[in-house]
Design an enzyme around this catalytic site. Structure first.
Site, PDB file in Angstrom:
ATOM      1  N   SER A 134       0.561  -1.063  -0.074  1.00 34.34           N
ATOM      2  CA  SER A 134      -0.454  -0.049  -0.354  1.00 34.34           C
ATOM      3  C   SER A 134       0.929   1.193  -0.013  1.00 34.34           C
ATOM      4  O   SER A 134      -0.025   2.773  -0.373  1.00 34.34           O
ATOM      5  CB  SER A 134      -0.539   0.040   1.263  1.00 34.34           C
ATOM      6  OG  SER A 134       0.071   0.228   2.339  1.00 34.34           O
ATOM      7  N   LYS A 200       0.680   4.708   6.762  1.00 32.27           N
ATOM      8  CA  LYS A 200       0.197   5.580   5.790  1.00 32.27           C
ATOM      9  C   LYS A 200       0.432   6.707   5.967  1.00 32.27           C
ATOM     10  O   LYS A 200       1.711   7.358   6.727  1.00 32.27           O
ATOM     11  CB  LYS A 200      -1.302   5.351   5.885  1.00 32.27           C
ATOM     12  CG  LYS A 200      -1.880   4.361   5.893  1.00 32.27           C
ATOM     13  CD  LYS A 200      -1.657   3.209   4.792  1.00 32.27           C
ATOM     14  CE  LYS A 200      -2.964   1.988   5.169  1.00 32.27           C
ATOM     15  NZ  LYS A 200      -2.367   1.223   3.827  1.00 32.27           N
TER      16      LYS A 200
END
Length: 322
Positions: A134, A200
């Site tokens: 990701s 993230k």
């Protein structure tokens, strides 16, 4: 991880204290009593080791431990316990004293190292392994990195409270956080994420208006310019199915239920939403392959553990993370 190390250290400290008490009371002088004591020590220390390494082998709780590894650990523990019992049962008094000294030395080493390591990990630095794609190409699957846990403030052990921050969370920081699930059965991105650590990049700050249109991010009604770290794939965009009541939309998003209602549409067409106070909107750099705030909502400040700092393995990827 740090909590497991601290608990293992406490267990070993308690065992050394109990051993000294039993020795003073002459409760483990007989061969059979000493043999059982040594067996218990073997099982305890191996259980602590397996418990800590299970977290590492399971990539910080993100991957299940294969059954064969669990069976292997059990067989090794049982075998060493039986061997230790027979060895201690056959030992004369001088040999018993030597075995006890060795065991206590190991126990002292484990609890001292565990306390030191857990304190460092609670307050300063923690190791983290990238489990998914990701954050490509900034962070690759298998990258091992250090997380700076002090930069946003020291965390009070076994709580989510922080104090004495060196800086505040800023837009474009890469942060490690505990997934913001409200209960253990909560389903997001096709599975249970409760208790897992995620990495993230911060996109939206408290009070920001965030929207995604055809895969591109809009912040406070302005399209963000494309950054070098962003990665997109040439694919057909999922269309927006219709118009929604924005109050209900915001409520579903804040309570981590929006992806169960709209699914993959959220990847390419999301919002707009307002980031609540003391929370952040985060996304993966690999925008088309990231389970992030578009799907499961904002990240509370208290869930953020620290800032991604340095890739230390593999050697070819040594670098400060930006």
């Amino acid at each position: 991880m740090e909590q497991r190390l601290f608990i293992a250290a406490c267990v070993m400290y308690a065992f050394t204290w109990l051993t000294r008490w039993l020795k003073r009371k002459e409760k483990i002088n007989s061969r059979r009593a000493f043999a059982w004591w040594h067996t218990v020590f073997t099982v305890i220390i191996l259980s602590c080791v397996w418990w800590v390494f299970a977290f590492i082998m399971g990539e910080g709780g993100l991957a299940p431990i294969p059954v064969w590894k669990k069976c292997a650990a059990g067989i090794i523990t049982l075998g060493l316990a039986v061997y230790g019992y027979k060895r201690a049962l056959q030992a004369d008094t001088p040999r018993q004293q030597k075995i006890m000294k060795e065991d206590l030395d190991w126990a002292n080493t484990v609890y001292f190292a565990g306390f030191v390591a857990s304190l460092v990990m609670f307050f300063l630095v923690q190791a983290f392994k990238i489990p998914s794609a990701s954050m490509e190409n900034t962070l690759l699957i298998g990258d091992h990195l250090f997380v700076n846990k002090a930069v946003y403030g020291f965390r009070v052990p076994f709580t989510k409270k922080h104090f004495l921050p060196f800086k505040q969370v800023e837009r474009e920081d890469i942060v490690i956080f505990t997934f913001p699930a409200t209960h253990k059965e909560q389903i997001n991105c096709g599975g249970v994420q409760y208790g897992k650590d995620f990495v993230k990049r911060v996109i939206g700050m408290p009070g920001d208006k965030v929207e995604v249109r055809q895969g591109r991010v809009w912040l406070n009604d302005e399209e963000l310019s494309r950054q070098p770290y962003e990665r997109y794939e040439e694919l057909e965009r999922v269309p927006k199915e219709g118009e929604y009541d924005m109050a209900e939309y915001q409520a579903l998003w804040k309570t981590h239920r929006l992806d169960n209602e709209l699914g993959m549409e959220l990847r390419d067409n999301f919002g707009p939403v307002i980031v609540p106070e003391n929370t952040y909107f985060v996304m993966g750099d690999n925008r088309d392959n990231s389970c992030d705030s578009r799907f499961w909502g904002p990240v509370p400040r208290e869930n953020i553990k620290g800032k991604a700092w340095f890739i230390h393995w593999p050697v070819s990827r040594w670098r400060i993370i930006k």
